[in-house]
Write a protein that holds these residues in place. Structure first.
Motif, mmCIF file in Angstrom:
data_model
loop_
_atom_site.group_PDB
_atom_site.id
_atom_site.type_symbol
_atom_site.label_atom_id
_atom_site.label_comp_id
_atom_site.label_asym_id
_atom_site.label_seq_id
_atom_site.Cartn_x
_atom_site.Cartn_y
_atom_site.Cartn_z
ATOM 1 N N ALA A 54 33.977 -8.334 -14.620
ATOM 2 C CA ALA A 54 32.603 -7.872 -14.885
ATOM 3 C C ALA A 54 31.610 -8.795 -14.192
ATOM 4 N N LYS A 55 31.885 -10.078 -14.239
ATOM 5 C CA LYS A 55 30.992 -11.054 -13.585
ATOM 6 C C LYS A 55 30.987 -10.820 -12.068
ATOM 7 N N ASP A 107 24.284 -7.114 -7.382
ATOM 8 C CA ASP A 107 23.133 -7.903 -6.912
ATOM 9 C C ASP A 107 23.091 -7.930 -5.391
ATOM 10 N N GLU A 130 28.880 3.777 -19.975
ATOM 11 C CA GLU A 130 27.822 2.878 -20.450
ATOM 12 C C GLU A 130 27.779 1.582 -19.642
ATOM 13 N N MET A 131 28.976 1.085 -19.301
ATOM 14 C CA MET A 131 29.006 -0.172 -18.543
ATOM 15 C C MET A 131 28.390 0.005 -17.167
ATOM 16 N N GLU A 167 21.124 -1.055 -14.406
ATOM 17 C CA GLU A 167 19.748 -1.077 -14.943
ATOM 18 C C GLU A 167 18.829 -2.080 -14.223
ATOM 19 N N ASP A 168 19.414 -3.080 -13.532
ATOM 20 C CA ASP A 168 18.563 -4.038 -12.824
ATOM 21 C C ASP A 168 18.428 -3.726 -11.334
ATOM 22 N N GLU A 218 24.713 0.059 -17.491
ATOM 23 C CA GLU A 218 24.171 -1.277 -17.743
ATOM 24 C C GLU A 218 24.112 -2.104 -16.470
ATOM 25 N N PHE A 219 25.177 -2.012 -15.688
ATOM 26 C CA PHE A 219 25.183 -2.752 -14.422
ATOM 27 C C PHE A 219 24.041 -2.264 -13.518
ATOM 28 N N MET A 232 28.936 -7.684 -11.334
ATOM 29 C CA MET A 232 27.476 -7.914 -11.440
ATOM 30 C C MET A 232 26.962 -8.586 -10.177
#
Lengths: 344, 128
Positions: free
Chosen positions: B72-73, B80, B107-108, B114-115, B111-112, B76
């Protein structure tokens, strides 16, 4: 405002942002460094929040899975319990504990084999309604199975009214003890049959069943027979046939055993020898013995005293030893005691 | 740059990086014993390639059925990087493929995403 998991971190971020916007940091480079640090903190903060949510979600999933595994296990346990009714408990136990391989494999072992059936069962049942027949047969087999399990028998199979049981596999207490347990079980069954005969008569069944039992001790092939898809844990061999043959010769309500079994139980069993038999597949002449009495508390109403230990075997039948016979027996026992004390 | 193609294993996803076509795909389960060893060189190669892009159309597809926290890290960080590349004048489309009944994975992905400020995010549901 309610509880927020990351309240403290969010507050630090807000304060830091306000601090930059206030222009309190005069040095441009320092302000830029601080802003970059704040941006990285913001990103890390968001990552942490996402990872915590991910972790919580995974945990919830795992719990759900664990619950569904529990349900599945319970279902499998229920199923295996149902299936176990089709197997002898010892066989079920040895398979489920992993001791016993489920494959076509047999071994030769000295077993005590028990064979029984009900005299004139087929003829008697012709006059019975199917419901009555089911009741009588199931009651009989249920009662006998309970006794068999109490004594540690491996229930091989029911063939209509007949039962094939054996002692010595998968567990054995030694050949002598296995034979003793089998004979005790047979007597307990006949005792219970006498009680059942009264119950059945009371219920209106005018021709109650009589059970015949044959017992033999000898080497048998025991294990899984059949095919890889459908197998039976059973015993085969001439010695098994002999038990069946003895059963056929037994008196209704009686127990007939071979000499091989009798030799192992004669310390506490009284028997009468019957006419010799010849059985296909067995070269020797068979000497059958019909049990007339068993010196075992709980299995006989006869009064007796029995002491048995290594180097000592005493059996006094108090009903037989009356009057002068008893005086003679006492004198003989006193001789024994004196001999023991003198160390002669 | 040479394309990278790695078959999936029980614990690591299939990797299909077509640098010439700017098409990238990660598919399967991701819980490698050593996340750094598995993703390290891949991310390095990808970052190097992405840094040099200008006016390109980039497609990145994630079709994951399970991943651990370390993955997950990595994801993310990847989001980016892709967002950054999109901010440098490239058309970056991220497709998050989920099985239609996999609410968690859906959902995951959201969430990833959303930014994301520059890259386009698309959720694609497939039959399970």
């Amino acid at each position: 405002m309610g509880f927020e998991l990351f309240k403290k971190e969010a507050a630090i971020l807000e304060n830091a942002k306000a601090f930059i916007e206030s222009g309190a940091i005069r040095n441009r480079q320092a302000a830029a460094e601080f802003e970059a640090l704040l941006g990285a903190y913001d990103k890390l903060f968001k990552s942490t929040r996402k990872l915590v949510r991910l972790s919580d979600r995974r945990e919830a999933e795992l719990n759900k899975l664990a619950k569904s595994l529990d349900d599945k296990n319970a279902m499998l346990q229920g199923l295996s319990e149902k299936l176990s009714k089709y197997l002898s408990p010892q066989i079920y136990q040895s398979i489920f504990s992993g001791e016993q391989e489920v494959q076509l494999e047999t071994k030769r072992k000295k077993l005590t084999v028990f064979f029984s059936d009900l005299k004139d069962f087929t003829a008697t049942t012709e006059d019975l309604q199917p419901e009555d027949l089911s009741y009588l047969l199931n009651k009989y087999l249920t009662e006998m199975s309970a006794i068999a399990l109490d004594y540690g028998a491996t229930i091989d199979k029911f063939i209509g009214d007949a039962m094939l049981l054996f002692f010595g596999d998968p567990e054995t207490r030694g050949v002598k003890e296995d034979a003793a347990a089998c004979v005790r079980m047979a007597m307990a069954m006949q005792n219970r049959m006498r009680e059942l005969q009264h119950i059945w008569l009371d219920k209106g069944y005018e021709r109650p069943f009589f059970m015949r039992i044959g017992i033999n001790t000898g080497y048998c092939n025991v294990g899984n027979f059949g095919s890889a898809e459908r197998m039976d844990y059973t015993i085969i061999g001439g010695e098994v046939n002999l038990a069946a043959r003895l059963e056929g010769q037994a008196e209704p309500g009686g127990v007939l055993m071979s000499y091989e079994t009798y030799a192992l139980v004669k310390d506490f069993v009284e028997a009468e020898e019957r006419s010799a038999l010849r059985v296909k597949g067995i070269a020797r002449e068979i000497r059958p013995f019909a049990i007339t009495n068993i010196y075992d508390e709980g299995l006989t109403t006869r009064k007796f005293i029995r002491k048995e230990r290594y180097g000592l075997n005493v059996l006094a039948d108090l009903e037989r030893l009356q009057g002068e016979d008893r005086e003679v027996a006492i004198a003989e026992l006193e001789d024994v005691i004196r001999g023991l004390k003198d160390g002669a | 740059m040479d394309n990278i193609k790695i078959d999936a294993t029980e614990r690591s996803p299939e990797i299909d990086f077509d640098f010439a076509a700017n098409r990238f795909r990660v598919k399967g389960e991701s819980y490698p014993e050593d996340v750094t060893a598995f993703y390290g060189e891949l991310i390095e190669a990808l970052d190097e390639h992405l840094r040099g892009l200008k006016g390109a159309t980039v497609g990145f597809e994630f079709e994951l059925v399970y991943f651990n926290s370390s993955t997950a890290k990595v994801l993310m960080g990847l989001f980016d990087s892709l967002d950054e590349v999109a901010g440098q004048g490239n058309d970056v489309r991220i497709t998050w493929v989920v099985e239609e009944d996999d609410d968690n994975m859906e959902e995951m992905g959201e969430e990833f995403a959303e930014d994301l400020e520059n890259a386009t995010f698309e959720l694609k549901k497939i039959e399970s």
